[in-house]
Write an enzyme that holds these catalytic residues in place. Structure first.
Site, mmCIF file in Angstrom:
data_model
loop_
_atom_site.group_PDB
_atom_site.id
_atom_site.type_symbol
_atom_site.label_atom_id
_atom_site.label_comp_id
_atom_site.label_asym_id
_atom_site.label_seq_id
_atom_site.Cartn_x
_atom_site.Cartn_y
_atom_site.Cartn_z
ATOM 1 N N TYR A 64 -0.453 -8.816 -4.248
ATOM 2 C CA TYR A 64 0.072 -8.183 -3.046
ATOM 3 C C TYR A 64 -0.233 -9.069 -1.833
ATOM 4 O O TYR A 64 -1.377 -9.187 -1.419
ATOM 5 C CB TYR A 64 -0.514 -6.780 -2.838
ATOM 6 C CG TYR A 64 -0.458 -5.882 -4.059
ATOM 7 C CD1 TYR A 64 0.500 -6.068 -5.056
ATOM 8 C CD2 TYR A 64 -1.370 -4.847 -4.220
ATOM 9 C CE1 TYR A 64 0.531 -5.241 -6.180
ATOM 10 C CE2 TYR A 64 -1.334 -4.008 -5.328
ATOM 11 C CZ TYR A 64 -0.383 -4.222 -6.308
ATOM 12 O OH TYR A 64 -0.356 -3.400 -7.414
ATOM 13 N N LEU A 215 4.900 9.185 -8.067
ATOM 14 C CA LEU A 215 6.022 9.823 -7.361
ATOM 15 C C LEU A 215 7.339 9.117 -7.682
ATOM 16 O O LEU A 215 8.313 9.247 -6.933
ATOM 17 C CB LEU A 215 5.784 9.817 -5.847
ATOM 18 C CG LEU A 215 4.479 10.471 -5.388
ATOM 19 C CD1 LEU A 215 4.349 10.416 -3.879
ATOM 20 C CD2 LEU A 215 4.394 11.906 -5.885
#
Length: 336
Positions: A64, A215
């Site tokens: 990241y 999610l």
């Protein structure tokens, strides 16, 4: 600090809250905003608010940024490192110019090099949970895990794990050094870990399941209405789940989930997280906003009955196609 109930992740002794905070969206990757633009100040405030509520388990990776996310976590935890449980990952090769090569590297020498770099970027002398991010097909998993085990012996890493690996790879790795956790995508929209027998293997060996994207990369929040809601560089535009006819099929499933959430007076996101918790995983929903981390952690208090779980799983039965979770090139990196 809020006295959120702590739990053991796996069977090696790591104690964590019932869910973690995924930090990936708090920085860019290779110049692109993965889930829309992030503010460093709000990201750090989100990490601090999570801690206040008892959510002290942070998930990052050297990929990241690359490296910028670990540096942001270092800023957020500086002076209070002992209060956090930090997990990071290596395996996407990053060269000495801090550039991604997009190759996978699990060679023992690289394991050590990546760990030293992460320790420096995180501003710490130990990593609580160190994962191999993706399997290096050119290096036997036993060699990679052997090097990770040496980091444990040296006190630089407390516990180890793998990400996106098959049951066979898990067994081989666990035979070299006990794994604490395996991380994979797991949600109402992605249940391959059940269908492929990985969950059974983890239970048998006493290894925890850490569920990223619980999610469905935001789909299960109920807030995504149109594929054009995404910024031009949002990587979800590249994912089949969010493309063409599949997008609108998935939207119908989300509408049914929203109805059940409304009945229970919770948000669709909270219902999706509560489902992941009820299934025995440790979800790490990602957010860079204080209000969402508050909502997400509140989901730990939602109790779902067997009937609730059945209703949810009848909306999205095991085996339902919601579209591939990555483009073809990235699917190649997942160990089957």
């Amino acid at each position: 600090m809020n006295s959120i109930q702590k739990t053991q992740l796996g069977s090696q002794g790591l104690v964590v809250p019932p869910m973690g905070l995924g930090c990936m969206g708090m920085t860019r990757i290779n110049g692109a905003d993965i889930y829309g633009q992030a503010s460093e100040a709000e990201s750090i405030a989100t990490i601090h608010r999570s801690l206040e509520l008892g959510g002290n388990f942070l998930d990052t990776a050297d990929l990241y940024g690359p490296l910028e996310n670990e540096r942001l976590v270092a800023k957020a935890t500086r002076g209070n490192r002992h209060a956090y449980v930090i997990a990071t990952k290596f395996g996407y090769e990053i060269d000495d110019q801090e550039q991604l090569t997009w190759g996978f590297n699990g060679q023992p020498a690289y394991v050590k090099k990546a760990a030293e770099r992460s320790l420096k970027n995180l501003g710490t002398d130990y990593i609580d949970l160190y994962y191999l991010h993706r399997l290096d097909p050119a290096t036997p998993i036993e060699e990679t895990v052997g090097a990770m085990a040496e980091l444990v012996q040296e006190g630089k890493v407390r516990y180890i794990g793998l990400s996106e690996v098959s049951a066979a790879t898990i067994r081989k790795a666990h035979g070299v050094h006990p794994l604490t956790a395996v991380q994979t995508e797991y949600s109402l929209f992605e249940r391959e870990v059940e269908a492929g027998g990985i969950l059974d293997t983890l239970r048998e060996l006493g290894i925890g399941l850490v569920a990223y994207s619980p999610l469905g990369r935001g789909f299960l929040s109920g807030d995504i209405r149109n594929p054009d809601d995404f910024a031009p560089d949002d990587f979800r535009r590249m994912i089949p789940r969010f493309q063409g006819e599949q997008f609108y099929k998935n939207l119908e499933l989300v509408e049914a989930i929203k109805s059940l959430a409304a009945e229970k007076s919770v948000t669709p996101s909270q219902l999706a997280i509560a489902w992941a918790l009820a299934k025995g995983s440790l979800p790490i929903p990602g957010t860079k906003r204080v209000r969402y981390v508050e909502q997400n952690l509140a989901a730990a208090d939602i109790q779902l009955s067997a009937a609730d779980l059945n209703r949810l799983e009848s909306i999205v039965p095991l085996g339902t196609s919601t579209g591939a979770r990555y483009d073809e090139a990235n699917m190649m990196g997942i160990d089957k």
